[in-house]
Write an enzyme that holds these catalytic residues in place. Structure first.
Site, mmCIF file in Angstrom:
data_model
loop_
_atom_site.group_PDB
_atom_site.id
_atom_site.type_symbol
_atom_site.label_atom_id
_atom_site.label_comp_id
_atom_site.label_asym_id
_atom_site.label_seq_id
_atom_site.Cartn_x
_atom_site.Cartn_y
_atom_site.Cartn_z
ATOM 1 N N LYS A 170 -48.533 -13.162 107.599
ATOM 2 C CA LYS A 170 -47.983 -11.842 107.908
ATOM 3 C C LYS A 170 -48.789 -10.713 107.274
ATOM 4 O O LYS A 170 -48.313 -9.583 107.183
ATOM 5 C CB LYS A 170 -46.526 -11.769 107.424
ATOM 6 C CG LYS A 170 -45.630 -12.873 107.973
ATOM 7 C CD LYS A 170 -45.543 -12.867 109.478
ATOM 8 C CE LYS A 170 -44.633 -13.970 109.986
ATOM 9 N NZ LYS A 170 -44.561 -14.029 111.455
ATOM 10 N N ARG A 242 -42.747 -21.748 91.392
ATOM 11 C CA ARG A 242 -42.464 -20.574 92.231
ATOM 12 C C ARG A 242 -40.996 -20.149 92.082
ATOM 13 O O ARG A 242 -40.700 -18.963 91.942
ATOM 14 C CB ARG A 242 -42.795 -20.915 93.684
ATOM 15 C CG ARG A 242 -42.455 -19.847 94.720
ATOM 16 C CD ARG A 242 -43.055 -20.263 96.062
ATOM 17 N NE ARG A 242 -42.444 -19.630 97.217
ATOM 18 C CZ ARG A 242 -42.825 -18.453 97.708
ATOM 19 N NH1 ARG A 242 -43.778 -17.761 97.111
ATOM 20 N NH2 ARG A 242 -42.236 -17.953 98.780
ATOM 21 N N HIS A 265 -41.337 -13.536 101.406
ATOM 22 C CA HIS A 265 -40.242 -14.029 102.238
ATOM 23 C C HIS A 265 -40.039 -13.092 103.420
ATOM 24 O O HIS A 265 -39.866 -11.889 103.249
ATOM 25 C CB HIS A 265 -38.938 -14.094 101.435
ATOM 26 C CG HIS A 265 -38.851 -15.251 100.500
ATOM 27 N ND1 HIS A 265 -38.050 -15.251 99.377
ATOM 28 C CD2 HIS A 265 -39.473 -16.466 100.510
ATOM 29 C CE1 HIS A 265 -38.180 -16.403 98.745
ATOM 30 N NE2 HIS A 265 -39.037 -17.153 99.414
ATOM 31 N N TYR A 274 -31.653 -17.024 94.819
ATOM 32 C CA TYR A 274 -31.885 -16.920 93.378
ATOM 33 C C TYR A 274 -30.774 -16.150 92.672
ATOM 34 O O TYR A 274 -30.566 -16.326 91.476
ATOM 35 C CB TYR A 274 -33.244 -16.263 93.116
ATOM 36 C CG TYR A 274 -34.381 -17.076 93.694
ATOM 37 C CD1 TYR A 274 -34.680 -18.342 93.199
ATOM 38 C CD2 TYR A 274 -35.136 -16.607 94.765
ATOM 39 C CE1 TYR A 274 -35.695 -19.105 93.746
ATOM 40 C CE2 TYR A 274 -36.152 -17.365 95.320
ATOM 41 C CZ TYR A 274 -36.426 -18.610 94.805
ATOM 42 O OH TYR A 274 -37.424 -19.369 95.364
#
Length: 296
Positions: A170, A242, A265, A274
């Site tokens: 991306k 990560r 993300h 998280y």
């Protein structure tokens, strides 16, 4: 007879701009699905929802994990989207297939002292250890994926400004790198990389001991070996580091939006896991540390 494998592969690469890993997984899953249809003496153009449900049931019978089954179904759906794109079908027979919602397992993370222990294990007096120290520090500093780490080139990190430029599907995202990680990477680049780089290494930042670009499997083994050496009993992969990066940032006040940007993300829901992990951590700390919480 259609060459579904090649056609689907071209579709994933050119139309969906899928990553190499996604393309490989989808092609493998589609091949297994086509093999199943062949057993039924049914072509992909003839298959209906019952045939696809039968394939899902087969995966359950083989005791495949919920994650594997979900990915296989996603691959099959993508395969039928490709057939529709090519004008071979009008509807996606896999669209109506539903999977039982599996309980989401929260990711494994390392505590701060475990991270420090892991980072202390490489022997930086040796080329391999110096390289490994740089990789582990950079992974924890930036939270990038293992595949992104091994694809880094030397020019992707600005040592003077302390910024990593991570090139994903991306686009490019800029991630700050803390000073000790910059020191570790600088030490590797200027002192050791020239000792192991080979003709096939090119501009690769991290190379294996044969001089070529390091592989994901190679890096996975490196992480596992240092975790074992450190006596960490948790099941650790590069993705564990990560996850730890994200949780530790969240614990210290970073916003979910900023963490999403740094981790690359596409959907913020991937980052919000998280928050739940942090809530569980805080609850456990309360249970362990509050004197009244320990009373029966």
């Amino acid at each position: 007879m259609y060459d579904y494998y090649s056609m689907f592969g071209d579709y994933l690469t050119k139309q969906k701009t899928s990553s190499a890993n996604t393309r490989e997984s989808y092609l493998r899953d589609a091949t297994n699905f086509l093999g199943y249809l062949s057993e039924l003496d049914v072509t992909p153009l003839q298959a209906d929802e019952r045939d696809i449900q039968g394939y899902v049931d087969r995966l359950h019978d083989l005791n495949r994990s919920p994650t594997t089954i979900s990915r296989n179904l996603a691959s099959v759906r993508s395969f039928y989207k490709f057939l529709i794109y090519r004008g071979l079908l009008d509807q996606n027979p896999a669209k109506g297939i539903k999977l039982d919602k599996a309980e989401k397992k929260l990711p494994q993370v390392l505590q701060g002292d475990e991270i420090e222990l892991l980072l202390s294990k490489p022997d930086i007096t040796e080329p391999k250890g110096c390289r490994d120290k740089a990789m582990l520090e950079l992974l924890y500093a930036t939270g990038i994926r293992a595949s992104e780490l091994i694809n880094l080139d030397v020019n992707d990190i600005n040592l003077r400004s302390g910024v990593l430029y991570c090139r994903g599907n991306k686009g490019v995202r800029s991630i700050p790198v803390y000073p000790s990680a910059i020191v570790a990477v600088s030490d590797y680049i200027y002192r050791m990389r020239s000792l192991i780089i080979g003709p096939d290494g090119g501009d690769a930042l991290f190379v294996n001991l044969n001089g070529g670009r390091l592989t994901r499997q190679g890096f996975w083994k490196i992480v596992k070996s240092y975790a074992t050496e450190a006596g960490i009993t948790k099941e650790i992969t590069p993705h564990t580091i990560r996850h730890s990066f994200a949780l530790h940032l969240l614990e210290n006040g970073a916003s979910v939006k900023d963490i999403q940007t740094m981790m690359g993300h596409a959907d913020i829901s991937s980052t919000q896991v998280y928050v739940q992990l942090l809530d569980n951590h805080v609850r456990q700390v309360y249970q362990d540390c509050h004197p009244k919480a320990k009373l029966g």
